[in-house]
Scaffold this active site. Structure first.
Site, PDB file in Angstrom:
ATOM      1  N   ASP A  65      78.197  39.234 -66.221  1.00 57.05           N
ATOM      2  CA  ASP A  65      77.788  37.768 -66.780  1.00 57.05           C
ATOM      3  C   ASP A  65      76.881  37.953 -68.007  1.00 57.05           C
ATOM      4  OD1 ASP A  65      78.611  36.569 -64.454  1.00 57.05           O
ATOM      5  OD2 ASP A  65      76.835  37.344 -63.421  1.00 57.05           O
ATOM      6  N   GLY A  85      77.020  36.618 -60.317  1.00 56.01           N
ATOM      7  CA  GLY A  85      77.604  35.274 -60.379  1.00 56.01           C
ATOM      8  C   GLY A  85      78.662  34.965 -59.085  1.00 56.01           C
ATOM      9  N   GLU A 115      79.057  45.775 -55.432  1.00 59.85           N
ATOM     10  CA  GLU A 115      79.361  46.165 -56.779  1.00 59.85           C
ATOM     11  C   GLU A 115      78.326  47.137 -57.113  1.00 59.85           C
ATOM     12  OE1 GLU A 115      81.315  42.051 -58.429  1.00 59.85           O
ATOM     13  OE2 GLU A 115      79.114  42.345 -58.645  1.00 59.85           O
TER      14      GLU A 115
END
Length: 234
Positions: free
Chosen positions: A92, A104, A111
């Protein structure tokens, strides 16, 4: 003339294709989440079909899990491959030191795990995601254990405006693939990301934050003029 959204999507797609062009046969690859990573999965599937490339995928979310299945990419787990050659992800915000704001799409914890497990962490963005300081354009998300939500909100509201992220297409909060909530912290510019990240993670119940510090090795930036810049740590 292309609209803002159209050129940005084109830029992300080109950057994704450039990043996937460097993937080698036999690699085990982590994949982040979001529309940018979907472009990467499509590009990877094309190389598999056209070149006979053999790769194995560790997805960070159900979104990318099903996209990888659609492209007929073999899916493996961290149990089988705890060390990944590469993870490809979006962001982002990206600052000049390649520190990131992510989350987001709500998959920030997974991740961060696959990014940490990788020899190289490669980010794909369009030029609008480049910032001088983290927090310039987006809140800082945190994944929060539902049991701890009242305590986390009470603590954060002493200093910041915060909001429990609402789900899309459903009533109630966003629920992550881990079964947790996302709290968005509207703190403005983060002058000391390391200290701020440590402060957030000191609150019991905050599982992970969207500050990805000292993780990215390369950032592929799709430009409005059609060019692709590759940023690396100096």
């Amino acid at each position: 003339m292309k609209s803002l959204s159209n050129w940005r999507e084109d830029a992300k797609k080109r950057a994704a294709e450039a990043a996937i062009g460097n993937v080698k046969d036999g690699w085990v690859i982590g994949l982040g989440s979001g529309t940018t990573v979907e472009y990467a999965v499509s590009a990877l599937g094309k190389r598999v079909r056209e070149e006979g490339l053999k790769v194995y995928i560790v997805p960070s979310s159900y979104q990318i899990f099903y996209k990888a299945l659609e492209e007929k990419l073999p899916i493996v787990t961290l149990d089988e491959y705890p060390c990944l050659e590469l993870t490809i992800d979006g962001a982002d915000e990206v600052d000049k030191n390649l520190n990131l704001v992510k989350g987001g799409g709500g998959a920030l914890t997974r991740e961060k795990i696959i990014g940490y497990a990788s020899k190289r962490y490669v980010i794909i963005v369009d030029e609008t995601k480049l910032v001088d300081n983290l927090g310039s354009k987006n809140p800082i998300p945190a994944e929060v254990l539902p049991f701890a939500l009242p305590i986390v909100l009470k603590e954060l509201k002493k200093s910041f405006n915060v909001k429990v992220r609402e789900g899309r297409g459903k009533v109630g909060p966003t629920v992550t693939d881990n079964g947790n909530f996302i709290v968005d912290i509207y703190c403005g510019i983060v002058k000391n990301p390391e200290a701020f990240n440590s402060k957030l993670k000191s609150i019991p119940g905050i599982i992970e934050t969207g500050l990805f510090l000292n993780m990215a090795n390369l950032v592929y930036v799709g430009r409005k003029d059609g060019k692709i810049d590759i940023l690396s740590k100096s």
